[in-house]
Motif scaffolding. Sequence first.
Motif, PDB file in Angstrom:
ATOM      1  N   UNK A 183      27.376  -1.909 -58.016  1.00  7.69           N
ATOM      2  CA  UNK A 183      26.850  -3.090 -58.725  1.00  7.69           C
ATOM      3  C   UNK A 183      27.849  -4.245 -58.697  1.00  7.69           C
ATOM      4  N   UNK A 184      29.129  -3.941 -58.867  1.00  8.50           N
ATOM      5  CA  UNK A 184      30.137  -4.998 -58.920  1.00  8.50           C
ATOM      6  C   UNK A 184      30.143  -5.839 -57.645  1.00  8.50           C
ATOM      7  N   UNK A 185      29.928  -5.185 -56.512  1.00  3.86           N
ATOM      8  CA  UNK A 185      29.864  -5.913 -55.240  1.00  3.86           C
ATOM      9  C   UNK A 185      28.511  -6.591 -55.056  1.00  3.86           C
ATOM     10  N   UNK A 186      27.440  -5.871 -55.385  1.00  2.98           N
ATOM     11  CA  UNK A 186      26.091  -6.415 -55.205  1.00  2.98           C
ATOM     12  C   UNK A 186      25.907  -7.694 -56.008  1.00  2.98           C
ATOM     13  N   UNK A 187      26.328  -7.670 -57.267  1.00  5.05           N
ATOM     14  CA  UNK A 187      26.059  -8.815 -58.141  1.00  5.05           C
ATOM     15  C   UNK A 187      26.879 -10.042 -57.727  1.00  5.05           C
ATOM     16  N   UNK A 188      28.039  -9.815 -57.126  1.00  4.18           N
ATOM     17  CA  UNK A 188      28.804 -10.946 -56.575  1.00  4.18           C
ATOM     18  C   UNK A 188      28.053 -11.572 -55.405  1.00  4.18           C
ATOM     19  N   UNK A 189      27.478 -10.712 -54.558  1.00  7.45           N
ATOM     20  CA  UNK A 189      26.680 -11.218 -53.445  1.00  7.45           C
ATOM     21  C   UNK A 189      25.490 -12.028 -53.950  1.00  7.45           C
ATOM     22  N   UNK A 190      24.939 -11.598 -55.099  1.00  8.88           N
ATOM     23  CA  UNK A 190      23.788 -12.277 -55.681  1.00  8.88           C
ATOM     24  C   UNK A 190      24.172 -13.574 -56.386  1.00  8.88           C
ATOM     25  N   UNK A 191      25.485 -13.785 -56.558  1.00  6.62           N
ATOM     26  CA  UNK A 191      25.951 -15.046 -57.125  1.00  6.62           C
ATOM     27  C   UNK A 191      26.430 -14.994 -58.554  1.00  6.62           C
ATOM     28  N   UNK A 192      26.772 -13.802 -59.059  1.00  9.15           N
ATOM     29  CA  UNK A 192      27.201 -13.653 -60.456  1.00  9.15           C
ATOM     30  C   UNK A 192      28.537 -12.924 -60.530  1.00  9.15           C
ATOM     31  N   UNK A 193      29.164 -13.025 -61.680  1.00  4.22           N
ATOM     32  CA  UNK A 193      30.342 -12.225 -61.970  1.00  4.22           C
ATOM     33  C   UNK A 193      29.911 -10.928 -62.656  1.00  4.22           C
ATOM     34  N   UNK A 194      30.407  -9.784 -62.188  1.00  9.14           N
ATOM     35  CA  UNK A 194      30.003  -8.518 -62.807  1.00  9.14           C
ATOM     36  C   UNK A 194      30.550  -8.365 -64.220  1.00  9.14           C
ATOM     37  N   UNK A 195      29.866  -7.600 -65.021  1.00  8.59           N
ATOM     38  CA  UNK A 195      30.344  -7.273 -66.363  1.00  8.59           C
ATOM     39  C   UNK A 195      31.484  -6.264 -66.235  1.00  8.59           C
ATOM     40  N   UNK A 196      32.573  -6.519 -66.917  1.00  5.36           N
ATOM     41  CA  UNK A 196      33.740  -5.634 -66.852  1.00  5.36           C
ATOM     42  C   UNK A 196      33.389  -4.260 -67.421  1.00  5.36           C
ATOM     43  N   UNK A 197      33.926  -3.218 -66.803  1.00  3.11           N
ATOM     44  CA  UNK A 197      33.644  -1.837 -67.204  1.00  3.11           C
ATOM     45  C   UNK A 197      33.949  -1.597 -68.680  1.00  3.11           C
ATOM     46  N   UNK A 198      35.048  -2.203 -69.174  1.00  6.89           N
ATOM     47  CA  UNK A 198      35.456  -1.946 -70.559  1.00  6.89           C
ATOM     48  C   UNK A 198      34.557  -2.637 -71.594  1.00  6.89           C
ATOM     49  N   UNK A 199      33.591  -3.431 -71.122  1.00 13.51           N
ATOM     50  CA  UNK A 199      32.653  -4.078 -72.043  1.00 13.51           C
ATOM     51  C   UNK A 199      31.472  -3.175 -72.401  1.00 13.51           C
ATOM     52  N   UNK A 200      31.322  -2.086 -71.645  1.00 12.60           N
ATOM     53  CA  UNK A 200      30.179  -1.206 -71.861  1.00 12.60           C
ATOM     54  C   UNK A 200      30.476  -0.128 -72.900  1.00 12.60           C
ATOM     55  N   UNK A 201      29.439   0.199 -73.667  1.00 12.16           N
ATOM     56  CA  UNK A 201      29.465   1.390 -74.513  1.00 12.16           C
ATOM     57  C   UNK A 201      28.720   2.470 -73.739  1.00 12.16           C
ATOM     58  N   UNK A 202      29.403   3.563 -73.424  1.00 15.57           N
ATOM     59  CA  UNK A 202      28.829   4.600 -72.566  1.00 15.57           C
ATOM     60  C   UNK A 202      28.451   5.811 -73.407  1.00 15.57           C
ATOM     61  N   UNK A 203      27.195   6.198 -73.294  1.00 14.89           N
ATOM     62  CA  UNK A 203      26.684   7.346 -74.049  1.00 14.89           C
ATOM     63  C   UNK A 203      26.337   8.481 -73.088  1.00 14.89           C
ATOM     64  N   UNK A 204      26.893   9.662 -73.331  1.00 18.47           N
ATOM     65  CA  UNK A 204      26.527  10.850 -72.559  1.00 18.47           C
ATOM     66  C   UNK A 204      25.279  11.450 -73.210  1.00 18.47           C
ATOM     67  N   UNK A 205      24.127  11.250 -72.591  1.00 16.96           N
ATOM     68  CA  UNK A 205      22.888  11.685 -73.235  1.00 16.96           C
ATOM     69  C   UNK A 205      22.572  13.154 -72.974  1.00 16.96           C
ATOM     70  N   UNK A 206      23.149  13.733 -71.917  1.00 17.77           N
ATOM     71  CA  UNK A 206      23.020  15.172 -71.685  1.00 17.77           C
ATOM     72  C   UNK A 206      24.119  15.625 -70.741  1.00 17.77           C
ATOM     73  N   UNK A 207      24.514  16.875 -70.885  1.00 22.91           N
ATOM     74  CA  UNK A 207      25.461  17.475 -69.949  1.00 22.91           C
ATOM     75  C   UNK A 207      24.838  18.718 -69.321  1.00 22.91           C
ATOM     76  N   UNK A 208      23.496  18.729 -69.247  1.00 22.66           N
ATOM     77  CA  UNK A 208      22.772  19.894 -68.743  1.00 22.66           C
ATOM     78  C   UNK A 208      21.858  19.552 -67.568  1.00 22.66           C
TER      79      UNK A 208
END
Length: 378
Positions: free
Chosen positions: A203-228
Motif C-alpha cells: 500500500x505504501x508504494x501504491x498510494x504514492x503512485x496514486x498521488x498521496x502520502x501513505x499513513x504511517x504504520x505507527x498511526x494505526x491501531x491493530x486488532x488481532x481478531x483471531x489467531x485460528x
Amino acid sequence: MAKIANKITAAVTLAYIVFFGAATAFGNKSEVSDTENRRLAKLPKITAEKLYNGDTSKELGTYITDHFAGRSQWLSAKTALQTELSESIVNGVYVGKERLLDVEASHRAPISVNADIFSRYAENYDGTVYFAAIPASSGVYGDTLPAYIDNRSDSQQISALYDFLDNDIRKIDAYNILKMLKDNYIYYRNDTKWTSYGAYCVYKTVVKKLGFQPISYDKYAIEHVTDEFRGNLYSKTLSKKPEADIIDIYEYPEGAEVLTCVCTRADGSKFEGSLYDRSRLASSDMYSMYLGESVPFMRIYTSANTDKKLLVIKDSYADCFIPFLVQHYSEIAVVSPEDMEGSISDHININDYGQTLFLFGVENLGDRKTLEKIIERK
C-alpha cells in the motif's frame, strides 16, 4: 495360536467395517465441509441410464467418500502419516514445518497472454490505469521448496505480463517489495494470500503512485481478531503442521470514516455492507471477514476531505488491501469480475472515476473468461 490371531483380526476388521458403515449410513449428513471449505456430494438419483453407463456407482462412491464417518479426522491422519514418511506433497500442496505452499503454480498457463485485456481497457478509459500483480506465497517463498519441485517464478510471470501491458498503464512492483520483507509476517502460513501487514507494505508504494502520502504504520491501531485462521491450503491438506494464522484489522482513529458501503449482488439487489464482517470469523472462510459477502459491486463512501474517486478492479487479494485506501478517496468503487455477470459496462461507467487500480493475485490472472468481463462494450 495363528488361527486364533487370524480370527481375532477378522473379527476386529469386521467390527470396524460394520461400525463405520453404520455410522456413515445413519449419521448426520452435512452439505458443506467446514474444514475443506467446499460442498459435499449429494445422494445420487438412480436411473436406468445411470445404472447402465456406470455413473451411479461413481456418484455413489463419491457420496460415500464425502460422508464417511470421521472423514476429516481420517484425512488429517493420512496427511500426517504421509508427510512423516517423507512424502511432503499432498493434493498439490507442499507441507512444510513452517508453512504450506502451492506447488501446482508451475502448471499455470502464462499470464502474459491476457495482457491485451487490460490494454484494451486502458484504450477506452479517460483516466489513469495502475496495475499491481501480487505474487502468491509460493512465489515469494519458492526458494524454500526442495530442489526436485519445479516451481515457476512469479517474478518472471509478472515481468512478462508487465512487458506486454500498454505503456500508459503504470505498473507497480509488488514482488520485490514482498520478497525483500519475506522474513516478516507478510503471508499466511496456511493460505496463498498475503496478510494485512503484507498488504500495508505494498500500500505504501501504491498510494504514492496514486498521488498521496501513505499513513504511517505507527498511526494505526491493530486488532488481532483471531489467531485460528487456516486457509485454502489447509483445506486441501488438513495438515496442522504449521501454526494457525492471525487475522488483523488496521484502524486509523484520526482519519476519515466510512459513511456507508452499498453492495450490489449479481441479481441486482442491494444491501448495506461494511469493510469488516466479524460474523465471518465463525465461518469456514474467515478471510471473508474482509469486505464480507462476495459481490460483483461495492461502493464505499467516506468522510475524506477530497472529491477524488477510485475504481478498484480486483480479486480476493484486494479485500484486505482496500481498507487502507479509504483515507484518500471520497468514493471507492470495487468491482469483482469473478462474481459479475455480463461486462463492466453493463453496470457502471468507468469514466466516472479518474483512476483505476487493478489488483490481482498472480494465481487468478490466467482466467481469461473472467477477466474479459472488464472490457467495455461499444
